[in-house]
Design a protein around this motif. Structure first.
Motif, PDB file in Angstrom:
ATOM      1  N   PRO A   1     -44.362  -9.245  34.935  1.00 19.31           N
ATOM      2  CA  PRO A   1     -45.175 -10.376  34.494  1.00 19.31           C
ATOM      3  C   PRO A   1     -46.289  -9.935  33.556  1.00 19.31           C
ATOM      4  O   PRO A   1     -46.849  -8.850  33.704  1.00 19.31           O
ATOM      5  CB  PRO A   1     -45.738 -10.927  35.805  1.00 19.31           C
ATOM      6  N   ILE A   2     -46.589 -10.782  32.582  1.00 19.71           N
ATOM      7  CA  ILE A   2     -47.666 -10.517  31.640  1.00 19.71           C
ATOM      8  C   ILE A   2     -48.865 -11.365  32.048  1.00 19.71           C
ATOM      9  O   ILE A   2     -48.774 -12.595  32.113  1.00 19.71           O
ATOM     10  CB  ILE A   2     -47.244 -10.864  30.203  1.00 19.71           C
ATOM     11  N   VAL A   3     -49.968 -10.710  32.338  1.00 17.75           N
ATOM     12  CA  VAL A   3     -51.188 -11.414  32.743  1.00 17.75           C
ATOM     13  C   VAL A   3     -52.363 -10.887  31.935  1.00 17.75           C
ATOM     14  O   VAL A   3     -52.301  -9.813  31.339  1.00 17.75           O
ATOM     15  CB  VAL A   3     -51.472 -11.243  34.254  1.00 17.75           C
TER      16      VAL A   3
ATOM     17  N   VAL B   1     -47.892  -6.181  33.302  1.00 21.90           N
ATOM     18  CA  VAL B   1     -48.390  -5.994  31.937  1.00 21.90           C
ATOM     19  C   VAL B   1     -49.748  -6.674  31.810  1.00 21.90           C
ATOM     20  O   VAL B   1     -49.862  -7.891  31.981  1.00 21.90           O
ATOM     21  CB  VAL B   1     -47.416  -6.579  30.903  1.00 21.90           C
ATOM     22  N   TYR B   2     -50.782  -5.862  31.535  1.00 21.03           N
ATOM     23  CA  TYR B   2     -52.095  -6.438  31.228  1.00 21.03           C
ATOM     24  C   TYR B   2     -52.178  -6.601  29.715  1.00 21.03           C
ATOM     25  O   TYR B   2     -52.228  -5.621  28.969  1.00 21.03           O
ATOM     26  CB  TYR B   2     -53.249  -5.554  31.709  1.00 21.03           C
ATOM     27  N   GLU B   3     -52.170  -7.849  29.257  1.00 18.24           N
ATOM     28  CA  GLU B   3     -52.247  -8.140  27.824  1.00 18.24           C
ATOM     29  C   GLU B   3     -53.675  -8.562  27.500  1.00 18.24           C
ATOM     30  O   GLU B   3     -54.118  -9.638  27.902  1.00 18.24           O
ATOM     31  CB  GLU B   3     -51.259  -9.241  27.452  1.00 18.24           C
ATOM     32  N   ASP B   4     -54.376  -7.708  26.787  1.00 14.07           N
ATOM     33  CA  ASP B   4     -55.775  -7.968  26.519  1.00 14.07           C
ATOM     34  C   ASP B   4     -55.929  -9.183  25.602  1.00 14.07           C
ATOM     35  O   ASP B   4     -55.412  -9.193  24.484  1.00 14.07           O
ATOM     36  CB  ASP B   4     -56.432  -6.754  25.868  1.00 14.07           C
ATOM     37  N   PRO B   5     -56.645 -10.215  26.060  1.00 14.81           N
ATOM     38  CA  PRO B   5     -56.705 -11.451  25.271  1.00 14.81           C
ATOM     39  C   PRO B   5     -57.511 -11.345  23.995  1.00 14.81           C
ATOM     40  O   PRO B   5     -57.426 -12.225  23.130  1.00 14.81           O
ATOM     41  CB  PRO B   5     -57.328 -12.460  26.249  1.00 14.81           C
TER      42      PRO B   5
ATOM     43  N   VAL C   1     -49.180  -1.892  32.643  1.00 14.40           N
ATOM     44  CA  VAL C   1     -48.881  -1.642  31.232  1.00 14.40           C
ATOM     45  C   VAL C   1     -50.031  -2.187  30.397  1.00 14.40           C
ATOM     46  O   VAL C   1     -50.302  -3.388  30.399  1.00 14.40           O
ATOM     47  CB  VAL C   1     -47.561  -2.309  30.815  1.00 14.40           C
ATOM     48  N   MET C   2     -50.728  -1.288  29.703  1.00 15.08           N
ATOM     49  CA  MET C   2     -51.812  -1.719  28.823  1.00 15.08           C
ATOM     50  C   MET C   2     -51.210  -2.216  27.508  1.00 15.08           C
ATOM     51  O   MET C   2     -50.516  -1.476  26.805  1.00 15.08           O
ATOM     52  CB  MET C   2     -52.777  -0.561  28.556  1.00 15.08           C
ATOM     53  N   ALA C   3     -51.475  -3.487  27.189  1.00 14.68           N
ATOM     54  CA  ALA C   3     -50.928  -4.100  25.976  1.00 14.68           C
ATOM     55  C   ALA C   3     -52.062  -4.718  25.173  1.00 14.68           C
ATOM     56  O   ALA C   3     -52.866  -5.485  25.703  1.00 14.68           O
ATOM     57  CB  ALA C   3     -49.901  -5.167  26.338  1.00 14.68           C
ATOM     58  N   GLY C   4     -52.135  -4.358  23.908  1.00 18.59           N
ATOM     59  CA  GLY C   4     -53.186  -4.875  23.036  1.00 18.59           C
ATOM     60  C   GLY C   4     -54.169  -3.795  22.651  1.00 18.59           C
ATOM     61  O   GLY C   4     -54.823  -3.199  23.501  1.00 18.59           O
TER      62      GLY C   4
ATOM     63  N   ILE D   1     -50.090   4.279  34.732  1.00 19.37           N
ATOM     64  CA  ILE D   1     -50.346   3.492  33.526  1.00 19.37           C
ATOM     65  C   ILE D   1     -49.227   3.728  32.510  1.00 19.37           C
ATOM     66  O   ILE D   1     -48.782   4.862  32.298  1.00 19.37           O
ATOM     67  CB  ILE D   1     -51.698   3.872  32.883  1.00 19.37           C
ATOM     68  N   ALA D   2     -48.765   2.649  31.915  1.00 19.58           N
ATOM     69  CA  ALA D   2     -47.842   2.719  30.785  1.00 19.58           C
ATOM     70  C   ALA D   2     -48.499   1.999  29.609  1.00 19.58           C
ATOM     71  O   ALA D   2     -49.531   1.336  29.767  1.00 19.58           O
ATOM     72  CB  ALA D   2     -46.503   2.084  31.140  1.00 19.58           C
ATOM     73  N   PHE D   3     -47.910   2.133  28.431  1.00 27.20           N
ATOM     74  CA  PHE D   3     -48.526   1.564  27.232  1.00 27.20           C
ATOM     75  C   PHE D   3     -47.502   0.754  26.443  1.00 27.20           C
ATOM     76  O   PHE D   3     -46.359   1.184  26.273  1.00 27.20           O
ATOM     77  CB  PHE D   3     -49.102   2.673  26.354  1.00 27.20           C
ATOM     78  N   GLN D   4     -47.957  -0.394  25.986  1.00 29.59           N
ATOM     79  CA  GLN D   4     -47.094  -1.267  25.186  1.00 29.59           C
ATOM     80  C   GLN D   4     -47.569  -1.282  23.741  1.00 29.59           C
ATOM     81  O   GLN D   4     -48.767  -1.403  23.467  1.00 29.59           O
ATOM     82  CB  GLN D   4     -47.105  -2.685  25.743  1.00 29.59           C
ATOM     83  N   PHE D   5     -46.620  -1.168  22.835  1.00 22.25           N
ATOM     84  CA  PHE D   5     -46.901  -1.204  21.399  1.00 22.25           C
ATOM     85  C   PHE D   5     -46.190  -2.414  20.811  1.00 22.25           C
ATOM     86  O   PHE D   5     -44.964  -2.463  20.786  1.00 22.25           O
ATOM     87  CB  PHE D   5     -46.403   0.074  20.716  1.00 22.25           C
ATOM     88  N   GLY D   6     -46.974  -3.358  20.337  1.00 24.28           N
ATOM     89  CA  GLY D   6     -46.391  -4.541  19.722  1.00 24.28           C
ATOM     90  C   GLY D   6     -46.466  -4.516  18.214  1.00 24.28           C
ATOM     91  O   GLY D   6     -45.504  -4.845  17.521  1.00 24.28           O
ATOM     92  N   THR D   7     -47.613  -4.100  17.680  1.00 22.66           N
ATOM     93  CA  THR D   7     -47.825  -4.159  16.234  1.00 22.66           C
ATOM     94  C   THR D   7     -47.200  -2.974  15.510  1.00 22.66           C
ATOM     95  O   THR D   7     -46.536  -3.140  14.476  1.00 22.66           O
ATOM     96  CB  THR D   7     -49.332  -4.234  15.922  1.00 22.66           C
TER      97      THR D   7
END
Length: 468
Positions: free
Chosen positions: A153-155, A180-184, A228-231, A251-257
């Motif tokens: 889940p993305i929160v 997934v922690y998606e930094d707003p 998962v740190m995202a943003g 901790i894992a890391f997400q790369f979107g950009t």
């Protein structure tokens, strides 16, 4: 000194704790996700109206033929299912047993549960996990358990996760692979800012992620389940104190950009070129999305036009009351029952002189002034709605009840399906919504991309693993 990352167990194999962030319509497809998995990471296919292909391997345009919204909504669901299945099968072949393939959906997209169930039914054994955000996906764990796949889940807050856990996720804890922690304030796309948070006052992610881990511990979730740190993630050396940190757990890391600018990225070349030109501050956190959520995108002419439209806005009253003592005599096509303030009447006359001679009502008892061409385009897009969202502020579509939200359409928004399909399949990057994270300006500054170098996904992951 950069500590370095350690592989984690996911889907029955060792993978790098590096996740490719999914990016809307056709911006994360089988090429990028398959290559990310083949390099040992977790590739993510966007299952939001993904592209499907004909027998010659050409993309099938998503053209809607039905006359009514409910019928067009059925067409959209069929496109979404066939596209996601095509993308998953192709990504799985590219990965060749390495890494893992996730799919991403927006919970508030139209037909999300129907699409997710049917896609998982048709791709058994190919999908490792589901990432899901843009709403409160209470049914996510139930669907994941039914198809024996992981869910992530993305929160954007510990509070949101706690609500999901208590209501649903505690019933299927064995399939929770990560949160997934998606930094707003940092992530691109739709963001989970709550009404209690100030979009102009960003909060440091560390404290928010620690609060999330503390909440997970109270729920009895092991520290081995990654957050998962995202943003805002660019160079991992900048996150050195997060790695092997007992306060945070795994901790894992997400790369979107960053995956947007790779050889395998499916976005048009004009989009890639534009990314290399961005300056700090060029990405805007705004609330024009028809979802009602905040979102972050490049402040190009498309977004500036929406900003200007909202600025050409005045409140009105159906009767003379309070400060509303001036009868509006422009932009109302002969209607004489709208009362505004004296200052707003002066502004309205000035807008009409500039060519904004038409008005459209908003759900908030305001009027926006637009040109005749703008009004025609807005009404055309609203009429062509195919129900890509469960509820749409722009068209007032709702997939429940009578097919309408009960609120009038909001002309300050836009058709998100139209603009995302267009930017993904054309070079028109200035007049469409261009999602991006707030670190996108770093493409221009990062020496890795000097001399217009565009890496392969494998080269990008190898670079990321050095801390850069």
């Amino acid at each position: 000194m950069f500590k370095g990352l350690h592989p984690i167990q996911y889907g029955g194999r060792e993978v790098w704790p590096l996740i490719e962030g999914a990016k809307g319509i056709a911006a994360s497809d089988h090429m990028s996700a398959g290559a990310w998995a083949a390099a040992g990471g977790i590739g993510t296919i966007s299952a939001v109206n993904a592209d499907s292909y004909d027998e010659q391997g050409q993309i099938i345009p998503q053209i809607y033929h039905a006359r009514t919204r409910p019928e067009r909504h059925k067409e959209l669901i069929n496109y979404a299912i066939s596209g996601a299945v095509d993308q998953i099968e192709r990504a799985y072949d590219i990965a060749s047993g390495r890494g893992a393939i996730n799919i991403n959906i927006l919970w508030e997209m139209g037909g999300s549960q129907t699409i997710l169930r049917e896609v998982l039914e048709r791709t058994k054994g190919l999908v490792t996990g589901i990432t899901c955000g843009a709403g409160m996906p209470y049914k996510l764990s139930e669907i994941a358990a039914q198809y024996q796949v992981s869910y992530l889940p993305i929160v954007s807050s510990a509070r949101a996760f706690n609500a999901l856990w208590k209501r649903a996720y505690s019933k299927a804890p064995e399939f929770l692979a990560a949160v997934v922690y998606e930094d707003p304030w940092l992530a691109g796309g739709h963001n989970g800012l709550s009404n209690a948070e100030d979009p102009k006052q960003p909060q440091a992610p560390y404290a928010r992620v620690k609060a999330l881990r503390d909440t997970m511990r109270v729920c009895g979730i092991s520290d081995s389940v990654p957050i998962v740190m995202a943003g805002g993630v660019w160079h991992l050396e900048e996150w050195n104190d997060w790695i092997d940190n007992p306060e945070l757990g795994s901790i894992a890391f997400q790369f979107g950009t960053r995956p947007l600018l790779t050889k395998e990225s499916p976005i048009p070349q004009a989009w890639k070129d534009r990314l290399m030109e961005l300056e700090e501050g060029d990405v805007l956190l705004h609330r024009f999305s028809p979802t009602g959520f905040y979102s972050s995108a490049v402040r190009n002419p498309f977004l500036k036009a929406l900003e200007s439209r909202s600025e050409r806005q005045i409140a009105f009253s159906g009767e003379a009351a309070g400060d509303h003592q001036s009868l509006l005599d422009v932009g109302v096509n002969g209607r004489n029952n709208l009362w505004v303030t004296e200052g707003d009447l002066i502004r309205a006359h000035e807008w009409v002189k500039q060519g904004f001679i038409c008005t459209l009502k908003t759900p908030d008892n305001t009027l926006v002034f637009v040109t005749p061409e703008e009004m025609q385009a807005i009404r055309k897009d609203q009429a062509a709605c195919m129900g890509c969202l469960s509820q749409c502020n722009f068209s007032s579509w709702s997939e429940t009840g009578k097919g309408m939200t009960g609120r009038i359409p909001d002309p300050r928004s836009f058709c998100i399906q139209k603009t995302l399909q267009d930017i993904a399949h054309s070079d028109n990057v200035e007049n469409n919504l261009m999602f991006a994270g707030h670190s996108a300006y770093r493409f221009k500054k990062d020496p890795f991309y000097s001399n217009n170098f565009v890496p392969s996904v494998k080269e990008l992951i190898d670079r990321i693993l050095t801390g850069k």
